[in-house]
Design a protein around this motif. Structure first.
Motif, PDB file in Angstrom:
ATOM      1  N   GLU A 128      35.402  18.624 -44.667  1.00 38.36           N
ATOM      2  CA  GLU A 128      34.471  19.362 -45.528  1.00 38.36           C
ATOM      3  C   GLU A 128      33.917  18.466 -46.631  1.00 38.36           C
ATOM      4  O   GLU A 128      32.728  18.512 -46.952  1.00 38.36           O
ATOM      5  N   ARG A 151      31.550  15.730 -44.852  1.00 37.17           N
ATOM      6  CA  ARG A 151      30.361  16.216 -44.144  1.00 37.17           C
ATOM      7  C   ARG A 151      29.158  16.273 -45.075  1.00 37.17           C
ATOM      8  O   ARG A 151      29.251  16.793 -46.193  1.00 37.17           O
ATOM      9  N   LYS A 158      25.750  17.646 -46.750  1.00 38.63           N
ATOM     10  CA  LYS A 158      25.418  19.033 -47.081  1.00 38.63           C
ATOM     11  C   LYS A 158      23.970  19.122 -47.557  1.00 38.63           C
ATOM     12  O   LYS A 158      23.398  18.127 -48.010  1.00 38.63           O
ATOM     13  N   LEU A 210      21.699  19.755 -40.367  1.00 38.13           N
ATOM     14  CA  LEU A 210      22.160  20.478 -41.546  1.00 38.13           C
ATOM     15  C   LEU A 210      21.437  21.808 -41.707  1.00 38.13           C
ATOM     16  O   LEU A 210      22.032  22.811 -42.134  1.00 38.13           O
ATOM     17  N   ARG A 227      22.986  24.262 -39.383  1.00 37.43           N
ATOM     18  CA  ARG A 227      24.261  24.728 -39.937  1.00 37.43           C
ATOM     19  C   ARG A 227      24.036  25.770 -41.036  1.00 37.43           C
ATOM     20  O   ARG A 227      24.781  26.752 -41.142  1.00 37.43           O
ATOM     21  N   GLU A 228      22.994  25.555 -41.820  1.00 42.75           N
ATOM     22  CA  GLU A 228      22.734  26.438 -42.968  1.00 42.75           C
ATOM     23  C   GLU A 228      22.131  27.773 -42.558  1.00 42.75           C
ATOM     24  O   GLU A 228      22.534  28.831 -43.069  1.00 42.75           O
ATOM     25  N   THR A 277      29.850  31.928 -33.994  1.00 45.08           N
ATOM     26  CA  THR A 277      29.147  30.646 -34.153  1.00 45.08           C
ATOM     27  C   THR A 277      30.120  29.464 -34.272  1.00 45.08           C
ATOM     28  O   THR A 277      29.713  28.366 -34.658  1.00 45.08           O
ATOM     29  N   MET A 327      29.141  25.451 -34.738  1.00 49.20           N
ATOM     30  CA  MET A 327      29.557  24.589 -35.843  1.00 49.20           C
ATOM     31  C   MET A 327      30.191  23.295 -35.321  1.00 49.20           C
ATOM     32  O   MET A 327      29.975  22.213 -35.879  1.00 49.20           O
ATOM     33  N   ARG A 328      30.952  23.399 -34.239  1.00 50.04           N
ATOM     34  CA  ARG A 328      31.555  22.194 -33.657  1.00 50.04           C
ATOM     35  C   ARG A 328      30.466  21.258 -33.127  1.00 50.04           C
ATOM     36  O   ARG A 328      30.539  20.038 -33.314  1.00 50.04           O
ATOM     37  N   ILE A 374      27.363  21.074 -34.068  1.00 46.97           N
ATOM     38  CA  ILE A 374      26.645  20.495 -35.208  1.00 46.97           C
ATOM     39  C   ILE A 374      27.457  19.336 -35.786  1.00 46.97           C
ATOM     40  O   ILE A 374      26.915  18.265 -36.089  1.00 46.97           O
ATOM     41  N   ASP A 375      28.753  19.540 -35.925  1.00 47.31           N
ATOM     42  CA  ASP A 375      29.604  18.460 -36.419  1.00 47.31           C
ATOM     43  C   ASP A 375      29.556  17.248 -35.495  1.00 47.31           C
ATOM     44  O   ASP A 375      29.532  16.096 -35.960  1.00 47.31           O
ATOM     45  N   TYR A 383      29.096  24.353 -28.464  1.00 44.22           N
ATOM     46  CA  TYR A 383      28.194  25.478 -28.212  1.00 44.22           C
ATOM     47  C   TYR A 383      27.653  25.454 -26.788  1.00 44.22           C
ATOM     48  O   TYR A 383      27.338  24.394 -26.244  1.00 44.22           O
TER      49      TYR A 383
END
Length: 260
Positions: A94, A97, A99, A140, A143-144, A173, A177-178, A180-181, A245
């Protein structure tokens, strides 16, 4: 905007120790499993010609209880340690990453990136395809804002889904998120990639360890448990924790379903 750059030596030491323990958690749990099985087998098969049948039964129960009392707490300790280490590595990811910044310029830049993504989504382009070539800002932005967009799409499909109309449930989701990471790790490399990889490994280990811990807890408490069932559940839970995903099929999309 990046994560915490003021990492202390203590933070790094704690993080590295957590990574090492996570990497050996499954082998340590396997060893505890073997110790428990061996101790319970020894208790069940204990023989002493100097004891009566009643005395032998009492001795076997004493040995069984000793195995429970000795190994049961070690299993609990390992479980708590794995969860604590996973929390440490999640915090690292966190912090590392990138932001979306809270200043107007950053928000505007990422909103423009989300508009580009949303235009493609609404044209029917799969999210997986978009993520494959997403820029840092686009990843990002997804993710947002993608979770709320997906929620709205799911709700809309549920309201106009024929036989399934009204059967709304928020989309999962987690897999998104995975993914996106994964994209951010590929773009950023370095500490971002290392932190994301470590946190992912921890999630997979926690997911895989839990069914085995429940199995051993039951045995340690004197109950019956299915070892094969626990092993299969462990395997599939670990797979699920690693999965990214997947775009829904056309039928699933019509019914407002997602694969995370």
């Amino acid at each position: 905007m990046t994560g915490n750059v003021w990492e202390t030596v203590a933070d790094k030491v704690a993080r590295d120790a957590a990574r090492q323990r996570v990497s050996t958690a499954r082998s340590r749990l396997t060893e505890l499993h073997k110790q428990l099985d061996d101790a319970l087998h020894a208790a069940r098969t204990h023989r002493d010609p100097n004891l009566s049948d009643e005395g032998l039964g009492n001795k076997q129960r004493e040995l069984t209880q000793r195995a429970h009392d000795t190994i049961g707490p070690q299993i609990k300790q390992l479980q708590a340690q794995v969860h604590g280490d996973a929390d440490t590595l999640r915090r690292w990811a966190e912090d590392a990453r990138p932001k979306v910044g809270d200043d107007a310029t950053s928000l505007m830049r990422h909103q423009v990136a989300w508009d580009r993504v949303r235009m493609r989504l609404e044209a029917g382009m799969p999210m997986q395809q978009i993520l494959t070539t997403a820029t840092r800002e686009e990843a990002l932005a997804i993710r947002e804002w993608a979770p709320a967009w997906m929620d709205a799409q799911t709700y809309n499909a549920a309201q106009h889904g024929g036989l399934s109309a009204g059967l709304y449930s928020p989309p999962d989701t987690t897999g998104l998120m995975r993914s996106i990471d994964d994209r951010l790790a590929a773009i950023e490399g370095g500490q971002v990639a290392a932190a994301i990889a470590a946190a992912r490994e921890a999630e997979v280990v926690v997911a895989g360890v839990e069914p085995i811990v429940r199995h051993l807890d039951t045995l340690a408490a004197g109950g019956q448990s299915d070892a094969l069932g626990a092993a299969l559940e462990s395997h599939y839970k670990a797979q699920e924790a690693a999965a990214g995903y997947q775009d829904p099929t056309e039928d699933e999309a019509t019914r407002g379903l997602t694969h995370g």
